[in-house]
Design an enzyme around this catalytic site. Structure first.
Site, PDB file in Angstrom:
ATOM      1  N   HIS A   1      73.758   2.154  52.195  1.00  0.00           N
ATOM      2  CA  HIS A   1      74.118   1.501  53.451  1.00  0.00           C
ATOM      3  C   HIS A   1      75.631   1.282  53.587  1.00  0.00           C
ATOM      4  CE1 HIS A   1      74.293  -1.925  56.323  1.00  0.00           C
ATOM      5  NE2 HIS A   1      73.200  -1.391  56.838  1.00  0.00           N
TER       6      HIS A   1
ATOM      7  N   SER B   1      73.462  -2.042  62.483  1.00  0.00           N
ATOM      8  CA  SER B   1      74.352  -1.845  61.331  1.00  0.00           C
ATOM      9  C   SER B   1      75.274  -0.667  61.538  1.00  0.00           C
ATOM     10  CB  SER B   1      73.527  -1.537  60.075  1.00  0.00           C
ATOM     11  OG  SER B   1      73.091  -2.693  59.462  1.00  0.00           O
TER      12      SER B   1
ATOM     13  N   ASP C   1      79.308  -5.284  52.352  1.00  0.00           N
ATOM     14  CA  ASP C   1      78.113  -4.444  52.425  1.00  0.00           C
ATOM     15  C   ASP C   1      77.505  -4.212  51.039  1.00  0.00           C
ATOM     16  OD1 ASP C   1      76.260  -2.362  53.418  1.00  0.00           O
ATOM     17  OD2 ASP C   1      77.530  -2.365  55.185  1.00  0.00           O
TER      18      ASP C   1
END
Ligand SMILES: *[C@@H]1O[C@H](CO)[C@@H](O)[C@H](O)[C@H]1NC(C)=O
Ligand SMILES: *[C@@H]1O[C@H](CO)[C@@H](O)[C@H](O)[C@H]1NC(C)=O
Ligand SMILES: *[C@@H]1O[C@H](CO)[C@@H](O)[C@H](O)[C@H]1NC(C)=O
Ligand SMILES: *[C@@H]1O[C@H](CO)[C@@H](O)[C@H](O)[C@H]1NC(C)=O
Ligand SMILES: *[C@@H]1O[C@H](CO)[C@@H](O)[C@H](O)[C@H]1NC(C)=O
Ligand SMILES: *[C@@H]1O[C@H](CO)[C@@H](O)[C@H](O)[C@H]1NC(C)=O
Ligand SMILES: *[C@@H]1O[C@H](CO)[C@@H](O)[C@H](O)[C@H]1NC(C)=O
Ligand SMILES: *[C@@H]1O[C@H](CO)[C@@H](O)[C@H](O)[C@H]1NC(C)=O
Ligand SMILES: *[C@@H]1O[C@H](CO)[C@@H](O)[C@H](O)[C@H]1NC(C)=O
Ligand SMILES: *[C@@H]1O[C@H](CO)[C@@H](O)[C@H](O)[C@H]1NC(C)=O
Ligand SMILES: *[C@@H]1O[C@H](CO)[C@@H](O)[C@H](O)[C@H]1NC(C)=O
Length: 783
Positions: free
Chosen positions: A218, A550, A145
């Site tokens: 994220h 996600s 990620d």
């Protein structure tokens, strides 16, 4: 305010999942980054390692016209045999001619896909899978990620036992990151940026960190969703306050940063993602979570498909997001059958504002995620009496003088997000204090879109408000923002953005596999980067509410960690089968899970086997298991060449004698073309994973036009791990309406095996869909 500032859901910036369409970008001149697959058995004897062989090969390439030598990026050991390097066309031509060269692909760029959920998933401290799995004790989840914010409370290691001795990973030193940032929760952190840099992206220019530290948030969000520690009092600007905890709170996290921020977007190079996955395998992770995607090309050209195959061989479970390109058919990403592909569903929590008009004359609840604990009392509300363009707050219809300090009421425009965006722009342009929008777009808005004090109400309530407004002389409104609504119905729904099946590259296996929470998910965030903009300010937050596949992907990674903690020996296919055959199909309003986009019942092309149900997955009774060889036979069935299969699977010890598209998968899909009646045969093998002997009976629910015959209809198992085989024939009669527009697309039923005198029920969806070629004009799937 421009469209670029305001990005309503369908073009949402904050919806994460990256897929960039550019396939390769030039470094300079004809130099490009390539991924080179090599046959290690062709390595000449003098070399002690394949790395030395590759380095030596690169050094002996004759210099190209521009005189620049090749640049080695990574040597790959687990995901594939080979390396990546920046090469000129002349270098590439030379490499293609050396013995042992198998294939070369130009580097590609991928993009990112984007707590109440443990409760929504039924996870309980004292019963079910949580205590049975020791909350994921000692399972290691590798997250590929954007990096991680190690100081986040979600990564505290209070009460965690020492790091497992089998762990080989390290905590890499880099910009604002060193070994002290790891602990017993975050046990490894590395960063892979060579490929990104070769694409001409400059990390210091974009202010991202050249280290495992997360710039965008994220990776912090996905990691804490999968395995975040318990944190009291986490909140999002006062909303959703409470305890935040990951799905597997005792599991360990290892971050492999291979996504970087560039301009407005996150990007990742295939070379870096492969390097991250290679390292994760080397380090000894048990589960991998990838909330990102590359364009869905043939599997041997897709880094995630390649890396996941290598992981499969080591028994590592790989969870990937299905993509945010819904609701049209054939939009699935990460659709390889050895990957578990996760769609996104809503949860039963929403964010509201309470409206009182005038002197308690009318009260209405609407949707708002405005992040201030605001109570506005009896402010004047403006409505453009009698002039349609003013009523709907059309561009430049309102006079700032009329609305200054007031709330505006904007009537319903039947123009989707475009119309709604215009209304929002007008609100901003005129400087109105706030707004009530009568709109059916409210549910499609992301939390981030609520950057002004407004609330959306459904058009039916909108009519009531409009009546009040047209009759009241001096209308006022009071609004209480920041109200949480729990138990909203129906939930879950398939998120409108969740990518839908079938999978383009392999339509013979149903994708997505399963649905998990992916809408308005609260998890850890980077504290130094503004998340929500209000007026001229960015508000900072430690926890953010985000939507995307996600977000659903790490939920399943966490559940896989729990299942691994209980069933150490299970293959990735067995874990996936356990989740799929125990998934639920009915929402909290007792109907089949609906599609948020249409409100109509969804189909397995939308939700796969249904919504994941971790407590049930712990004890599925039977599983549909799959061996590495079976996947190879499937690739043979797809007509992949020997060389392609070798590149993808890293083995040359196979034949395509048993080419077979009928993988032992826990779901069934029939791909139709324009013929009227078609009959398909499936053969499956079930493995008993419960103790003792058992007998199961088949039960079929088939819709009109679909005939299903199961043989034998009763199967018995002698004991744990004993196997039994059955055949199933699905006949589809399309009648005379055999057009791709017919209602038979997404027509579905189920095969359920019920344990006789037992508690287990093993259910698989059976769904039909038209072939891609014949469904070009059909964007929607339908029951
Ligand atoms: C409102 O419009 C101004 C001027 O166009 C713009 O700079 C600002 O970003 C907009 N505000 C919001 C909340 O989008
Ligand atoms: C790591 O960085 C922190 C500051 O961020 C510092 O306090 C610590 O001493 C450093 N540790 C090592 C091992 O360099
Ligand atoms: C990257 O950007 C930084 C800051 O703008 C600059 O100082 C540096 O020279 C750039 N590096 C390259 C390789 O372009
Ligand atoms: C409605 O309002 C707009 C903007 O104020 C104005 O241009 C237009 O003339 C008005 N139309 C009518 C019919 O009053
Ligand atoms: C209208 O309402 C406002 C706010 O309640 C009040 O100050 C004002 O006097 C009212 N005007 C009339 C004409 O009633
Ligand atoms: C594979 O090739 C055979 C022979 O050309 C063909 O009949 C079959 O339909 C192909 N399979 C797929 C999945 O394309
Ligand atoms: C090749 O595959 C066969 C059958 O799966 C197996 O028996 C054999 O051991 C394999 N050979 C090597 C070198 O891996
Ligand atoms: C359509 O399906 C039939 C039966 O499965 C098959 O024989 C035929 O080749 C298919 N046609 C196309 C164009 O795929
Ligand atoms: C399934 O069908 C195949 C081929 O038609 C047959 O050989 C096999 O015996 C059948 N298996 C069972 C369990 O009925
Ligand atoms: C198949 O459907 C077409 C219409 O789409 C019809 O003309 C034809 O008769 C049908 N064939 C059979 C065998 O039912
Ligand atoms: C289907 O998708 C295409 C583009 O992919 C679009 O042009 C068309 O309008 C869509 N049709 C419907 C009915 O949504």
């Amino acid at each position: 305010m421009s469209m670029a500032n305001f990005c309503p859901s369908k073009f949402l910036l904050s919806l994460f999942l990256l897929v960039w369409t550019a396939t390769s970008s030039s470094v300079s001149g004809d130099r490009k980054t390539y991924i080179i697959h090599m046959d290690k058995s062709a390595m000449p004897a003098p070399f002690s390692t394949h790395h030395h062989w590759y380095m030596s090969t690169l050094s002996t390439l004759s210099s190209s016209s521009d005189g620049i030598a090749p640049t080695h990026l990574y040597t790959y050991t687990h995901v594939m045999d080979g390396f990546s390097a920046v090469l000129s066309q002349a270098h590439l031509d030379q490499i293609r001619n050396i013995p042992g060269h198998l294939a070369a692909y130009p580097d590609t760029i991928g993009h990112l896909h984007t707590t109440h959920t443990p409760k929504f998933l039924g996870l309980k401290k004292r019963a079910g899978i949580w205590p049975a799995a020791g909350f994921g004790n000692d399972i290691i989840i590798g997250v590929i990620d954007t990096g991680i914010w190690p100081e986040s409370e979600s990564f505290n290691d209070d009460g965690m036992p020492p790091v497992p001795a089998r762990w080989h990973g390290i905590c890499e030193v880099g910009t604002e990151f060193n070994s002290s940032h790891c602990n017993k929760k975050l046990i490894g952190a590395r960063s892979f940026s060579k490929g990104f840099k070769q694409h001409g992206f400059n990390i210091s220019k974009t202010k991202d960190y050249d280290s495992p530290r997360d710039f965008l948030g994220h990776g912090t969000h996905t990691s804490s969703t999968a395995a975040g520690s318990r944190v009291q009092h986490a909140d999002y600007f006062g909303y959703a306050e409470g305890i935040v905890v990951g799905v597997a709170p005792m599991a360990r996290i290892a971050m492999y940063k291979s996504l970087f921020f560039h301009e407005t977007d996150l990007k990742s190079a295939a070379t870096d993602v492969l390097a991250g996955m290679d390292q994760a395998i080397e380090d000894g992770v048990d589960v991998m979570s990838l909330s990102l995607g590359f364009p869905e090309t043939i599997f041997d050209g897709n880094p995630i498909a390649i890396g996941a195959f290598a992981a499969l061989k080591k028994g590592i479970f790989v969870s990937c997001s299905a993509g945010n390109s819904g609701p049209h058919a054939y939009t699935i990403l990460n659709g390889a059958p050895w990957i578990t592909t996760i769609g996104a569903g809503t949860i039963d929590r929403d964010y509201a504002a309470h409206i009182t008009l005038g002197d308690n004359e009318l009260t209405v609840n609407g949707r708002s995620v405005y992040p201030e604990n605001l109570f506005v009392s009896e402010v004047p509300i403006y409505f453009g009496h009698g002039n349609r363009s003013k009523e709907i707050c059309a561009p430049y219809s309102l006079d700032p003088k009329d609305v200054a300090g007031k709330y505006i009421f904007c009537a319903f425009v039947n123009d989707g997000l475009v119309g709604f965006t215009r209304q929002l722009n007008e609100m901003n342009r005129t400087g109105a204090a706030g707004a009530i929008f009568s709109s059916d777009m409210g549910k499609f808005l992301d939390p981030k879109n609520f950057n002004m004090p407004y609330v959306t109400i459904n058009p039916k309530d909108g009519e009531l408000v409009k009546n009040y407004m047209t009759n009241a002389k001096n209308a006022t409104v009071s609004i209480k923002f920041q109200i949480i609504v729990l138990g909203t119905k129906p939930a879950p729904q398939v998120a409108f953005f969740s990518s839908r099946g079938p999978a383009r590259q392999s339509p013979y296996i149903l994708k997505p596999d399963i649905l998990a929470p992916g809408v308005d998910i609260l998890a850890a965030w980077v504290p130094n980067r503004g998340w929500q903009r209000i007026r001229d300010q960015y508000l900072l937050t430690d926890y953010a509410l985000i939507s995307g596949t996600s977000m659903s992907c790490p939920h399943v990674a966490g559940i896989a960690a729990l299942l691994k903690a209980i069933h150490h020996g299970w293959s990735s296919a067995a874990i996936r089968s356990a989740m799929m055959t125990t998934a639920y199909l009915y929402d909290n309003a007792n109907g089949i899970i609906t599609d948020m986009d249409t409100g109509a019942a969804g189909t397995p092309l939308d939700f796969g086997a249904g919504h994941v149900n971790p407590n049930k997955a712990m004890d599925p009774g039977l599983v549909y298991d799959i061996e590495v060889e079976d996947y190879i036979n499937y690739l043979c069935g797809l007509n992949y060449t020997s060389n392609q299969i070798r590149v993808l699977t890293g083995t040359s010890n196979f034949t395509c004698e048993h080419a077979n598209l009928d993988l032992n998968y826990p779901s069934f899909i029939v791909i139709l073309n324009n013929t009227n009646t078609t009959s398909f045969n499936f053969k499956r093998v079930l493995t008993n994973v419960a103790d003792g002997s058992s007998i199961y009976r088949a039960m079929v629910n088939a819709p009109e036009g679909m005939k299903v015959v199961v043989q034998p209809a009763t199967i018995s198992f002698a004991g744990k791990y004993s196997k039994a085989e059955f055949n199933m024939t699905v006949s589809i009669n399309l009648g005379t309406d055999a057009s791709p527009q017919s209602d038979y697309i997404g027509n579905f039923g189920f095969l359920s095996w019920y344990e006789v005198n037992g508690k287990h029920m093993v259910r698989s969806p059976i769904v039909s869909a038209f072939a891609l070629e014949s469904s070009k004009h059909n964007n929607r799937t339908k029951v």
